[in-house]
Scaffold this active site. Sequence first.
Site, mmCIF file in Angstrom:
data_model
loop_
_atom_site.group_PDB
_atom_site.id
_atom_site.type_symbol
_atom_site.label_atom_id
_atom_site.label_comp_id
_atom_site.label_asym_id
_atom_site.label_seq_id
_atom_site.Cartn_x
_atom_site.Cartn_y
_atom_site.Cartn_z
ATOM 1 N N GLU A 19 -39.326 -13.940 -21.467
ATOM 2 C CA GLU A 19 -40.381 -13.290 -21.343
ATOM 3 C C GLU A 19 -41.134 -13.510 -22.666
ATOM 4 O O GLU A 19 -42.180 -13.934 -22.721
ATOM 5 C CB GLU A 19 -39.926 -11.681 -21.415
ATOM 6 C CG GLU A 19 -41.041 -10.722 -22.083
ATOM 7 C CD GLU A 19 -40.437 -9.516 -22.436
ATOM 8 O OE1 GLU A 19 -40.359 -9.439 -24.081
ATOM 9 O OE2 GLU A 19 -40.051 -8.641 -21.822
ATOM 10 N N ASP A 67 -41.170 -12.256 -14.929
ATOM 11 C CA ASP A 67 -42.594 -12.247 -15.630
ATOM 12 C C ASP A 67 -42.571 -13.402 -16.437
ATOM 13 O O ASP A 67 -43.512 -14.083 -16.845
ATOM 14 C CB ASP A 67 -42.571 -10.955 -16.511
ATOM 15 C CG ASP A 67 -41.351 -10.576 -17.241
ATOM 16 O OD1 ASP A 67 -40.516 -11.230 -17.217
ATOM 17 O OD2 ASP A 67 -41.330 -9.763 -18.327
#
Length: 424
Positions: free
Chosen positions: A99, A164
């Site tokens: 991330e 993500d």
Amino acid sequence: MHLFKNLFCSCVFTLALAGCSGSSGNAGDPVAATPHTAVIKPSGFTQEELDSDLSSFYQEWKSTYLFQGCGDQRYLVDVAADGKAVGGGTAASTLTVSEAHGYGMLITVMMADFDADAKDIFDGMVYFFHDHPAKSNPGLMAWNQLRTCSDAGSDVGGDNSATDGDMDIAYALLLADAKWGSNGTIDYKAEAEKVISAIKAHEIDSASHFVRIGDWVDTVDDGIYAHTTRSSDFMVSYFPTFAEVTGDTSWDSVSDETYSIIHTIRSSFSPNTSLIPDFIVGLPSAPRPAAASFLEGENDGIYSWNAARYPWRIALDYLLNNDERAYDALTPLNKWIITTTGGDPELIADTYSLDGVPLVDGGLNTMAFVSMFAVSAMIDESNQDWLDALWQDIKATSLADEDYYGNTLKLLSMLTITGHWKQP
């Protein structure tokens, strides 16, 4: 391939646009996007003042969190560089996570107009990404690295992927291709296509097109996480670009399914607030908030530290792609947060139940929440006073007041609010 319309043509996007002609400042540069004419920025500031605020905070963030190490010419975001605890289920002695790596790559390429070292740093982040492939596919990144520079162990699934981070990495590589071209040492476009292909194969449900939370969901705990999505992964602004680059129109179905999930949750579970929970289960047929402690903690089924990013992710689809579904999803959310705080950003709580009740022992005025609502406020001129108050609060909050997460989301929001979020 979009340029900002009339409101921002008066050189709001000075570094992204060459005057007001609708062309990018340099051949090959990524371009800023074109929002509706009602899209707003903080009032009372020149573009130079906004840029100065952005550049100043970027330098603080860079000097604190950007780390060169773990090999020659390698760069990464050290999530523990400020000495504060790192959460999110990471291993002890965590150095970084995918991330953070995706965020770092986005920030670096978008700040290239301000930082002469940006390309070298970005390339070093690509090399670090190559050093840490997920076990499923080298196009995905292992989600957790330790201070020994190795991947975390099986106790936290250190070589699994997190969706993500991979999506941000793919988008950043496309931005790098637009900014610098792909004829140098690294073929950014080919790298991006490799990542997008791996995301499609391992992190998008092949039948129903919802975004899965990682490459590991079919093999853990009898597949109970295979029908789950995470609202912070609703990167709907990326999907049209992925479709254009790959020629794969199924990315349009991913966008449609994401908005369908949002509509179901809003109408059935948060009709008065439009809040979205951290995790949504029961996909594809019966989307509903996850139960408490489903995966990460007791707040899994409410608006908490994962969902905090939702307003930013969805707002980008309106700012970049003019998707009215984003506007429709965020307008009632904006109205609710303004009403519940009385227009005072310092009263934004860091976790809410879906009916809008703050967590009893939760905090207030954290940048991970405040800054994301600021991006959401940009979608309509009726939010001008609210955006102005949010911007003042963002500016007044020092780097020392926050941790890696809050400071990094703040910087990402500032990139957007000042007009420097770009599109390949």
